[in-house]
Scaffold this active site. Structure first.
Site, mmCIF file in Angstrom:
data_model
loop_
_atom_site.group_PDB
_atom_site.id
_atom_site.type_symbol
_atom_site.label_atom_id
_atom_site.label_comp_id
_atom_site.label_asym_id
_atom_site.label_seq_id
_atom_site.Cartn_x
_atom_site.Cartn_y
_atom_site.Cartn_z
ATOM 1 N N TYR A 164 0.978 -1.256 0.118
ATOM 2 C CA TYR A 164 -0.103 -0.116 0.080
ATOM 3 C C TYR A 164 0.773 1.326 -0.051
ATOM 4 O O TYR A 164 2.029 1.206 0.156
ATOM 5 C CB TYR A 164 -1.016 0.032 0.911
ATOM 6 N N GLU A 165 0.207 2.329 -0.341
ATOM 7 C CA GLU A 165 0.928 3.725 -0.635
ATOM 8 C C GLU A 165 1.793 3.625 -1.616
ATOM 9 O O GLU A 165 2.970 4.168 -1.608
ATOM 10 C CB GLU A 165 1.525 4.137 0.664
#
Lengths: 597, 597
Positions: free
Chosen positions: A439-440
């Site tokens: 994620y990110e």
């Protein structure tokens, strides 16, 4: 399982000995009063919060997970109370400007607190972290009226928040998003659509949830140029800040997932939710992207935090667990066997963990100082810090989280079969940490950002500015015989880094796929070189302290860990170099049906 | 989630094209009738069992897990019925000698079935695998009477079994075990003690459970020289095979663990259980160790099986998932984005999976043939196969399972955030696979066995016998221009392998810790060289097929994957070489308090 003990001595080494943070803070406009005493007091309180409030709910939080019934989410026992204490303790406001109702402390101090509070339960820390998403959007793009309306209770911890970006068909490729916004006569908008993977989208800890939502206004251009940013609360908030009716934002489900089970990952349906626009239509990504660097460093911090937990557990187990005799004869002759700490391979695993964890701490805290400078520094400092962050943020995000996978993997491995058992905590840490390379922005996305946008996109100048800093450091220390074992290889690699960049860049001019083909190995290579730069400096500091008569195990350990890093981990650059220079043809030449026949 | 599809074409390539299994079986005493038709039929039926019986209960089995209430264990829905079909289909008897009531098929065929049945649910396959533990102990150490008593129902699948070794304080260090056996007047023994981590120790699928248990007879010597092997059934079994009373073997708990949740991992209490001795007192380990090589290859097979699942899922997702455009322009211009298969880094991940999975299959199936030869071959063949297995079994166990961690890691990574979600299956595979580098001897234990006992313990001869085989192969192919890209690096590495062995061996003469300090990097280095040998041969076969006009995507893909392996993965030997030569001082020089201050 091993309880979390905030690594205050190592944090102190990085902040004070390595990064001279007292001098750093003294030079920051508005932070001059942050002396060592105040800093120690804040970090000490953060450590207590992590050890006494978060640690006790960490394992049970994983075991209970979040429960979903009819649109309502129940968080695990103790989470609501811990979040209340988080808010009451003022932790949510640490890095928020005084003018906006915060404490105006520099972001680097927030990183230290973030590491400690996140280590026992990253899932818990996400609720506070995500509450900062609408806060930051408001600070960057909101009107004074909008700030007045939402910020006070977001900062007090009475409300929390989210960042709503991902849709089922649209993750890395945000331009594909479909959530629709239509403008109402009163200036508000009505949202229709569904988002997924919304952390804290629904929970039972706060009175309200303020969602920052990306959506497309009717008639807006396709792709990333037609995306606007909205604030839509779970319960409507009037101009005066008073809470009104339910705003038709429904949680449709929560995801069953590998880890972070105490963090509710929600499917969110906007069934005609009212929203207010932040900034201008179609310019939502500009505001949202300002969150991105912070979010990437925050995820690097997750790698560090999870790795620290795994390292603490592994060291403790290696000291206690008796199994087999040392290859050189019994070290615990009166016991039934020796502690496994005597086995060279167990030490190899522990030192690998230590070298990565402490390297991550060095890098992330250093970059957090650069964030301070980019906010509070002189114009020149801002420019310099900005360039460093441009280059090093994708490296920090991807390299810290990838190496953290190895650290949490080794946590399980040192425990042997007991590492696989939930009660001992190691497997939870590995599961919780697994998402950090995803994620990110996945490692692949960070790598493309690094080599494509940053390095090659600047014609190499963003990299050269950094290799010059490394070069200057090496020049300054070239006659220091004590550091020769670090400086000599660093000089060679710093030069080679430029050469491999040129080599990839040349190929990329003929074929854009060469960038992607080299990207992840290039990033990992770069990460190892950056860590070498940091470890050389940390070794230098430790050596100075020892030379000055401070005969402290911490400094001895630091120096030996630097040596381990250079001898055992840094040689991995050789394999990444070979792989990155192998070219795109071997990848792109596979016909699709040749993968599986 | 992606359903399992048995990789019959690749299995066919390895068995027939690469390993000439028809010729192999024709030369095995007692297996002459195993022609291609019969083999295809058996493998085809195994594939159906895996796809139609095991695959449907795999994900639900993980979700439900095993339940423990008051000493009873309930397995997930469908497990009992699937195990019944497993027994009825005769799968439990595949590799058992005809004289003992089995089908007498070679063990290599069992590996193929084991891969396929284990891939969708390794947890399911463990019940059958562990049932083979008492079977093998009985075949190796039981009297005719004992075989008659227990084997028929173990082979029919009406009963299952376990191997009980580990105790809370004693995992790798079996000499520490405390479970006590006292001899009764009737020649049976009474057991007192507690074992942990007993897979299938209690379950609701079979009428009885036959435990093979290591224990220490009263008065026996301490350490490994005083360990005896017993058979103790859950319900007593009379000499005539009839089931009697409950035998005071109680399951005290099952473990909550990271994965393999459908496999019951039990704490077993022997509260005065009656047992019969296998073989002689104090010589139990001799019988049990004969299981060990098979168990290690079986665990290597787990890595392969889990990796195949992860690879299938990742390829399928990469074909379907639309996200971003190709760096060289749209490849799916009429769609909203391109399939992620167009991105070079996604291909790098898929090819890494493919190169490891297919390399593992090549190595494991080849070694399974060596097991055949060690059982059914001529005296010379037995000796040769024995030497190969000595060297390559620890490599196969540790290298296949370590690289399988990377493969299952990449399965999650290719799926991005969706890989973290349980419904998509990738995270379960990673969890299930995590134990494979731990049980049946950790990677560290395998590495010590390899370099300490096997290579240095034989004065290098066990290695030299193998490098001679590689050398001979390279000599025979040195003029083949088509293979030069594989043979040239293999020649260099095969020579270097001997050199680094010498270097470590010399240091080890002065300090035994040098062995442990080099061990895991030595093992990984060795694994990459062995895989290079295999990939060179598989490339050779594929090239021959293409040259003979068989223009098949499988052969093209095989050749390109070999190339990818040599270009992108084999260079990792360089970092392992540097690390293994770094020496013990950097590890052993750390004082304990320097790890954490």
């Amino acid at each position: 399982m091993a309880d979390y003990k905030a690594p205050l001595r190592d944090i102190d080494f990085v902040l004070k000995d390595f990064l001279n943070c007292e001098q750093h803070y003294a030079g920051l406009t508005g932070c001059e009063e942050l002396g060592a005493d105040l800093m120690d007091a804040i970090i000490g309180e953060g450590a207590k919060f992590a050890e006494n409030v978060v640690n006790p709910i960490a394992a049970s939080g994983d075991e209970q997970g979040c429960q979903y019934v009819d649109g309502k989410v129940t968080t695990p026992s103790g989470f609501k109370e811990a979040f209340r204490q988080w808010g009451e303790g003022g932790w949510q406001t640490l890095g928020i400007p005084v003018a906006a109702g915060g404490q105006g402390l520099p972001s680097s101090l927030g990183s230290v607190i973030g590491e400690m509070v996140g280590a026992p339960s990253w899932a818990f820390s996400m609720y506070g972290g995500l509450a900062l998403a609408p806060v930051t959007c408001l600070l960057n793009g909101g009107t004074e009226e909008q700030k007045q309306r939402y910020l006070p209770k977001l900062l007090s911890g009475e409300w929390a928040g989210t960042m709503c970006l991902t849709e089922a068909h649209c993750g890395s490729d945000v331009g594909l998003l479909r959530t629709k916004a239509s403008k109402n006569d009163d200036g508000t908008y009505t949202l229709q659509g569904t988002k997924i993977f919304i952390s804290g989208g629904e929970q039972d800890m706060t009175d309200n949830i303020i969602h920052a939502i990306l959506a497309r206004v009717e008639g807006a251009p396709a792709g990333t140029k037609g995306i606007s940013l909205f604030i839509a609360p779970k319960y409507w908030v009037d101009e005066d800040g008073a809470m009104g009716e339910f705003n038709n934002i429904n949680c449709g489900a929560i995801e069953k997932k590998m880890g972070l089970k105490a963090s509710a990952t929600c499917v969110m349906n906007y069934d005609g939710a009212r929203a207010v626009l932040l900034g201008e239509e179609n310019r939502g990504l500009e505001i949202m992207f300002k969150l991105m660097n912070a979010a990437r460093l925050g995820t690097a911090l997750q790698g560090l935090a999870m790795g620290e937990m795994a390292y603490q557990g592994a060291v403790s187990y290696a000291r206690d667990r008796l199994q087999m005799r040392s290859l050189t004869g019994p070290k615990n002759p009166n016991g039934p066997a020796d502690p496994i700490m005597v086995h060279p391979d167990v030490r190899r695993m522990l030192l690998t963990q230590k070298a990565f964890v402490e390297g991550q701490r060095g890098l992330i805290y250093w970059l957090a100082q650069q964030v301070d400078l980019s906010q509070f520094g002189s114009e020149e400092q801002q420019a310099e810090a900005g360039q460093l962050l441009e280059l090093l943020t994708p490296i920090a995000k991807a390299f810290c989280t990838e190496t953290a996978q190895e650290v949490t993997y080794l946590g399980v491995q040192v425990f042997g079969g007991h590492g696989y058992i939930s009660d001992n905590g190691m497997e939870r840490i590995a599961r919780d940490n697994r998402i950090s390379t995803v994620y990110e922005g996945t490692t692949g996305i960070q790598a493309l950002d690094l080599i494509g946008r940053k390095v090659l996109g600047s014609g190499g100048s963003v990299l050269r500015n950094f290799t010059k800093i490394v070069h200057k450091y090496c020049e300054a220390n070239k006659d220091n015989a004590q550091l020769a074992e670090f400086i000599a290889p660093l000089v060679l690699l710093n030069k080679e880094w430029g050469e491999v960049t040129m080599a990839v860049g040349e190929k990329a001019m003929a074929d854009a796929d060469e960038v992607g083909a080299a990207s992840v190995d290039y990033l990992m290579y770069s990460g190892y070189v950056v860590f070498a730069f940091l470890w050389a400096q940390m070794a230098e500091v430790a050596q100075q302290k020892l030379d000055s008569g401070m005969d402290d195990p911490l400094y001895h350990g630091k120096l030996k860990t630097a040596r381990f890093y250079f001898q055992r981990l840094l040689p991995r650059t050789a394999s990444h170099k070979a792989a990155m220079l192998a070219g795109a043809a071997g990848l792109m030449g596979m016909a699709e049906e040749e993968f599986i026949c």
